[in-house]
Design an enzyme around this catalytic site. Structure first.
Site, mmCIF file in Angstrom:
data_model
loop_
_atom_site.group_PDB
_atom_site.id
_atom_site.type_symbol
_atom_site.label_atom_id
_atom_site.label_comp_id
_atom_site.label_asym_id
_atom_site.label_seq_id
_atom_site.Cartn_x
_atom_site.Cartn_y
_atom_site.Cartn_z
ATOM 1 N N GLY A 32 47.985 48.947 18.594
ATOM 2 C CA GLY A 32 49.043 48.026 18.991
ATOM 3 C C GLY A 32 49.498 48.295 20.415
ATOM 4 N N GLY A 33 50.796 48.195 20.656
ATOM 5 C CA GLY A 33 51.352 48.421 21.984
ATOM 6 C C GLY A 33 51.119 49.818 22.494
ATOM 7 N N GLU A 56 26.372 49.624 37.535
ATOM 8 C CA GLU A 56 24.924 49.483 37.333
ATOM 9 C C GLU A 56 24.518 48.046 37.019
ATOM 10 O OE1 GLU A 56 22.256 51.724 37.316
ATOM 11 O OE2 GLU A 56 23.503 53.319 38.091
ATOM 12 N N THR A 58 26.355 43.955 36.475
ATOM 13 C CA THR A 58 27.237 43.331 35.498
ATOM 14 C C THR A 58 26.455 42.872 34.274
ATOM 15 O OG1 THR A 58 26.978 41.126 36.442
ATOM 16 C CG2 THR A 58 28.728 42.498 37.350
ATOM 17 N N SER A 59 27.188 42.565 33.229
ATOM 18 C CA SER A 59 26.539 42.086 32.007
ATOM 19 C C SER A 59 25.797 40.785 32.264
ATOM 20 C CB SER A 59 27.581 41.900 30.907
ATOM 21 O OG SER A 59 28.109 43.137 30.530
#
Length: 73
Positions: A32-33, A56, A58-59
């Site tokens: 949670g918070g 390395e 980006t996706s």
């Protein structure tokens, strides 16, 4: 690097970064918070996992590399 190894490396990087992000996101959700508070390790894991999508390549770049190899074959 041979082309087959480039594809395999891109697949491994993409899988690992997406899995790390999913696990870190789930951990933050569970906490949670408190998951965003620096006193908890979950916050660091979340930040570190996000970097794996950028470092390395980006996706999106990994997806492009994978798709190019499949379209050539």
């Amino acid at each position: 690097m041979p082309e087959a190894l480039q594809r395999e490396a891109a697949m491994a990087k993409l899988f690992a970064s997406e899995t790390a992000n999913r696990a870190a996101n789930d951990a933050v959700q569970v906490h949670g918070g408190w998951g965003y508070m620096a006193e908890y390790d979950v916050e660091r894991y979340f930040r570190d996992a996000k970097v794996t999508e950028i470092y390395e390549g980006t996706s999106e770049v990994q997806r492009i590399v994978i798709s190019r190899h499949y379209l050539r074959d």
